[in-house]
Design a protein around this motif. Sequence first.
Motif, PDB file in Angstrom:
ATOM      1  N   ILE A 105       0.868  -1.541   0.002  1.00  0.00           N
ATOM      2  CA  ILE A 105      -0.241  -0.243  -0.259  1.00  0.00           C
ATOM      3  C   ILE A 105       0.857   1.268  -0.079  1.00  0.00           C
ATOM      4  O   ILE A 105       2.070   1.089   0.170  1.00  0.00           O
ATOM      5  CB  ILE A 105      -0.684   0.286   1.425  1.00  0.00           C
ATOM      6  CG1 ILE A 105      -0.164   0.538   2.299  1.00  0.00           C
ATOM      7  CG2 ILE A 105      -2.070  -1.550   0.998  1.00  0.00           C
ATOM      8  CD1 ILE A 105      -1.173   0.304   3.161  1.00  0.00           C
ATOM      9  N   GLY A 106       0.404   2.678   0.203  1.00  0.00           N
ATOM     10  CA  GLY A 106       1.590   3.547  -0.285  1.00  0.00           C
ATOM     11  C   GLY A 106       2.140   3.879   1.668  1.00  0.00           C
ATOM     12  O   GLY A 106       1.291   3.801   1.801  1.00  0.00           O
ATOM     13  N   THR A 107       2.845   4.757   0.624  1.00  0.00           N
ATOM     14  CA  THR A 107       3.785   4.787   1.977  1.00  0.00           C
ATOM     15  C   THR A 107       2.966   5.997   3.211  1.00  0.00           C
ATOM     16  O   THR A 107       2.521   5.424   4.453  1.00  0.00           O
ATOM     17  CB  THR A 107       5.358   5.581   1.738  1.00  0.00           C
ATOM     18  OG1 THR A 107       5.973   5.177   0.883  1.00  0.00           O
ATOM     19  CG2 THR A 107       6.037   6.094   2.744  1.00  0.00           C
ATOM     20  N   ALA A 113      -1.517   3.027   9.000  1.00  0.00           N
ATOM     21  CA  ALA A 113      -1.903   2.399   9.486  1.00  0.00           C
ATOM     22  C   ALA A 113      -0.919   2.230  10.783  1.00  0.00           C
ATOM     23  O   ALA A 113      -1.254   1.586  12.491  1.00  0.00           O
ATOM     24  CB  ALA A 113      -1.758   0.972   8.279  1.00  0.00           C
ATOM     25  N   ALA A 114       0.705   2.615  10.622  1.00  0.00           N
ATOM     26  CA  ALA A 114       1.406   2.133  11.936  1.00  0.00           C
ATOM     27  C   ALA A 114       1.108   3.092  12.757  1.00  0.00           C
ATOM     28  O   ALA A 114       0.746   2.305  13.926  1.00  0.00           O
ATOM     29  CB  ALA A 114       2.688   2.176  11.281  1.00  0.00           C
ATOM     30  N   LYS A 133      -5.450  -5.005   3.845  1.00  0.00           N
ATOM     31  CA  LYS A 133      -3.904  -5.939   4.033  1.00  0.00           C
ATOM     32  C   LYS A 133      -3.209  -5.903   5.404  1.00  0.00           C
ATOM     33  O   LYS A 133      -2.272  -6.411   4.887  1.00  0.00           O
ATOM     34  CB  LYS A 133      -3.005  -5.364   2.821  1.00  0.00           C
ATOM     35  CG  LYS A 133      -3.756  -4.923   0.790  1.00  0.00           C
ATOM     36  CD  LYS A 133      -2.869  -4.792   0.216  1.00  0.00           C
ATOM     37  CE  LYS A 133      -3.892  -4.551  -0.858  1.00  0.00           C
ATOM     38  NZ  LYS A 133      -3.177  -4.021  -2.065  1.00  0.00           N
ATOM     39  N   VAL A 134      -3.322  -4.628   5.649  1.00  0.00           N
ATOM     40  CA  VAL A 134      -2.647  -4.778   7.284  1.00  0.00           C
ATOM     41  C   VAL A 134      -2.668  -5.338   8.029  1.00  0.00           C
ATOM     42  O   VAL A 134      -3.835  -5.170   8.920  1.00  0.00           O
ATOM     43  CB  VAL A 134      -2.759  -2.956   7.445  1.00  0.00           C
ATOM     44  CG1 VAL A 134      -1.124  -2.690   8.679  1.00  0.00           C
ATOM     45  CG2 VAL A 134      -1.784  -2.198   6.539  1.00  0.00           C
ATOM     46  N   PRO A 135      -2.051  -6.724   8.342  1.00  0.00           N
ATOM     47  CA  PRO A 135      -2.324  -7.201   9.662  1.00  0.00           C
ATOM     48  C   PRO A 135      -1.936  -6.713  11.259  1.00  0.00           C
ATOM     49  O   PRO A 135      -2.499  -5.495  11.806  1.00  0.00           O
ATOM     50  CB  PRO A 135      -1.158  -8.398   9.731  1.00  0.00           C
ATOM     51  CG  PRO A 135      -0.237  -7.935   8.568  1.00  0.00           C
ATOM     52  CD  PRO A 135      -0.526  -6.531   8.359  1.00  0.00           C
TER      53      PRO A 135
END
Length: 149
Positions: A105-107, A113-114, A133-135
């Motif tokens: 995914i994009g930066t 997300a982080a 897509k981010v667990p």
Amino acid sequence: MTVIWVLDTDHLSLFQREHPIVKQRIKQMNFANTAITVVTLEEQMKGWLNVINKYNGQPSEFEKLILAYKGLKDGVEYLNKLKLLDFDLPAYNCYQELVGQRIRIGTRDLRIAAITLSIKGILVTRNTKDFAKVPNLQIEDWTISSSPA
């Protein structure tokens, strides 16, 4: 522990434009439990600055320049009322883990997300295709549901 709902850039824009379902959802909860990330702040400001920087000096374009500066000013005043989440060391560490997992995914989305994962928040976005897509990232789309989580 209080859950923080993190508005992605798309939902912040919808809220600013008073999207009826998004506005209703925010009214249903404690506004103090909503936030945006510094990455979303960056994206919003970059949009206004791009318009300002494209001004070519032509008198016929002056209205665009005036509107862009007004948008920038209004945006700063509006965003100043929101809880702003940092890209701090825990977020950076989470980001590095996600980068290592080669999530496609994009930066900026990966940074959002982080930050959200680092505070154990829930990301509010319409971009469920990428963020899914981010667990372990909890996501909600407030444009399709009007009942609280």
